[in-house]
Design an enzyme around this catalytic site. Sequence first.
Site, short mmCIF file in Angstrom:
data_model
loop_
_atom_site.label_atom_id
_atom_site.label_comp_id
_atom_site.label_asym_id
_atom_site.label_seq_id
_atom_site.Cartn_x
_atom_site.Cartn_y
_atom_site.Cartn_z
N ASP A 161 -4.43 5.29 -2.99
CA ASP A 161 -5.52 4.48 -2.43
C ASP A 161 -5.52 4.48 -0.90
OD1 ASP A 161 -6.11 3.75 -5.09
OD2 ASP A 161 -4.61 2.17 -4.98
N LYS A 216 -8.02 9.04 0.65
CA LYS A 216 -7.96 10.50 0.73
C LYS A 216 -9.33 11.14 0.48
CE LYS A 216 -4.78 10.51 -2.49
NZ LYS A 216 -4.45 9.09 -2.56
N LYS A 248 -12.36 10.38 1.30
CA LYS A 248 -13.20 10.54 2.49
C LYS A 248 -12.68 11.67 3.39
CE LYS A 248 -14.66 8.43 6.74
NZ LYS A 248 -15.04 7.27 7.51
N ALA A 307 -6.58 8.74 -10.87
CA ALA A 307 -7.06 8.75 -9.48
C ALA A 307 -8.48 8.21 -9.41
CB ALA A 307 -7.01 10.17 -8.93
N GLY A 308 -8.84 7.71 -8.26
CA GLY A 308 -10.22 7.27 -8.02
C GLY A 308 -10.54 7.57 -6.57
N HIS A 309 -11.15 8.71 -6.31
CA HIS A 309 -11.42 9.11 -4.93
C HIS A 309 -12.85 8.74 -4.55
CE1 HIS A 309 -7.92 12.24 -5.16
NE2 HIS A 309 -7.53 10.99 -5.18
N GLN A 348 -2.94 10.22 -5.99
CA GLN A 348 -1.91 9.19 -5.87
C GLN A 348 -1.24 9.30 -4.49
OE1 GLN A 348 -1.73 11.07 -9.17
NE2 GLN A 348 -3.37 9.64 -9.52
N THR A 371 4.14 7.39 -11.03
CA THR A 371 3.32 8.13 -12.00
C THR A 371 4.18 9.27 -12.57
OG1 THR A 371 1.15 9.10 -12.37
CG2 THR A 371 2.22 9.67 -10.28
N ARG A 393 -8.39 -3.39 -10.72
CA ARG A 393 -7.33 -4.37 -10.49
C ARG A 393 -7.22 -4.70 -9.00
NH1 ARG A 393 -2.26 -1.29 -12.99
NH2 ARG A 393 -3.36 0.42 -12.00
N PRO A 394 -6.97 -6.01 -8.66
CA PRO A 394 -6.76 -6.32 -7.24
C PRO A 394 -5.49 -5.65 -6.74
CG PRO A 394 -6.44 -8.29 -8.62
CD PRO A 394 -6.87 -7.17 -9.53
N LYS A 425 -8.86 3.03 7.48
CA LYS A 425 -9.05 1.57 7.37
C LYS A 425 -8.46 0.78 8.52
CE LYS A 425 -10.13 0.77 2.60
NZ LYS A 425 -9.83 0.04 1.40
P1 IMP Z 1 -0.11 6.07 -14.35
O1 IMP Z 1 -0.28 7.15 -13.34
O2 IMP Z 1 -1.39 5.63 -14.99
O3 IMP Z 1 0.97 6.39 -15.33
O4 IMP Z 1 0.42 4.76 -13.58
C1 IMP Z 1 1.72 4.70 -12.98
C2 IMP Z 1 1.68 3.85 -11.72
O5 IMP Z 1 0.97 4.55 -10.71
C3 IMP Z 1 0.97 2.51 -11.88
O6 IMP Z 1 1.60 1.56 -11.05
C4 IMP Z 1 -0.43 2.78 -11.37
O7 IMP Z 1 -1.05 1.63 -10.86
C5 IMP Z 1 -0.13 3.75 -10.24
N1 IMP Z 1 -1.24 4.68 -9.97
C6 IMP Z 1 -1.57 5.76 -10.68
N2 IMP Z 1 -2.60 6.40 -10.10
C7 IMP Z 1 -2.90 5.72 -9.00
C8 IMP Z 1 -3.87 5.93 -7.98
O8 IMP Z 1 -4.63 6.90 -7.94
N3 IMP Z 1 -3.89 4.99 -6.98
C9 IMP Z 1 -3.01 3.94 -6.95
N4 IMP Z 1 -2.10 3.73 -7.89
C10 IMP Z 1 -2.04 4.61 -8.92
#
Ligand code: IMP
Length: 426
Positions: free
Chosen positions: A12, A15, A17, A36-38, A226, A241, A305-306, A333
């Site tokens: 988070d 990346k 942008k 991921a959420g880009h 990540q 992860t 999630r917050p 930021k």
């Molecule tokens: P998983 O990748 O879903 O197995 O999650 C493992 C850990 O990595 C958890 O704490 C997730 O919140 C965190 N996580 C996985 N992907 C991301 C991401 O893209 N951004 C932030 N946290 C992530």
Amino acid sequence: MNRAILGLQWGDEGKGKIVDLLAGDVVVRCQGGCNAGHTVIIGDEKFVLHVIPSGILRPNTTCVIGNGVVLDPFEAIKELTNLEKRGINYVGRLFISGATNLVMPYHKLLDGIQDASRGTTNIDTTKRGIGPCYQDKMVRTLAIDMSDLIDSREGFKRLRQKLAANREDKGYKLGFLSADKHIDWDELFAQLKEMSAFFTPMVTDVSLLLSEGHKLGKSILYEGAQGTLLDVDFGTRPFVTSSNTTIGGVLTGAGVGLNCIDEVIGVVKAYETRVGNGPFPTELTDSIGVLLRKNGDEFGATTGRPRRCGWLDLVLLKYACWINRVTKLAFTKIDVLDELDSIQVCTGYKLDGTFIAEVPVDITRLSDCTPVYATFLGWSGKTHGALKLGDMPAEALAYIDFVCRFVGVSPLLVSTGSERDAVVMF
Ligand code: IMP
């Protein structure tokens, strides 16, 4: 110029942008999946990409998904269909490795069950099936990959056999009744068979494609997902992860060599955030933490999630720069700090009564570390929307300079807002 763009914190970092900004001829995803959420903001439009490379938003950029990615084919089709509806053409621009492993509905089911059974080491995963899919990859015989999906010989015999093996394995792991209750295996086979034609034109030898691109002098950007502190080897284990989010993951996740990358750009948010469980020495649970969350809109792009918020931790940042041999920093930021009267950065820890300047050898001891801070005055003006160095308050530049000197890496740019062009180049 060939670049890797990697997150230096717990994901988070913003990346998406930076990838959108620096995308050249080719953008490659190498690891991770729909966890991921880009986010990329273009005018009034917000795009959140989970598994499709962020370069898809640049019409002349070719996008590649490497073997290191775990791809949920259902979500990928949804994401591509949505992009198409919003006027983004992907046909002929997206290529996927035949060795890319596929996330199946049973992986998501297992992800939830496994995480719930972990008790105090509950990771709070994104429940996108990432861990269980990588588990199958390591088991070797169970993973279903893109090549299985597109091999239609003998009525998709190979796919059918793999699903049968998984029915047995997941039946064992989930309990036979529950596996069969939640997964309709015949229906799953039918769905996968049906999507085979959709993916077939995209499947290619990614390593060869990239090697030819390099020979032709194309500019290739490797898009990390990540962040370093979530790396399965170098992160805050076990709260990580299941992939290598660091530079090594780029090489093995796309099939390229060291000499294919000229610049390693580390993306660092001006403060720290984390989503999910695990140690976070500089976490702020007071009103400043709340303000960072509100002003930084720190809610997960994938799960909503917050995010936990805190001061920038330079011990961890130095570690991340070292692990990845970062050559340039991209700050994001910074404007979220605009309202603060004073800003702190962690420059060391107290552990068992002793000052330490590095991450403990046993990284699990991070949870026992108390941060030691340096304090900065807030800035006299705003960084928000600044477009050139002259627009930046001197105090903000001093903050960036302190961070860069501390970690020994020079800055490339600082993002000063969510809009596509809100960037100051150094
Ligand atoms: P998983 O990748 O879903 O197995 O999650 C493992 C850990 O990595 C958890 O704490 C997730 O919140 C965190 N996580 C996985 N992907 C991301 C991401 O893209 N951004 C932030 N946290 C992530």
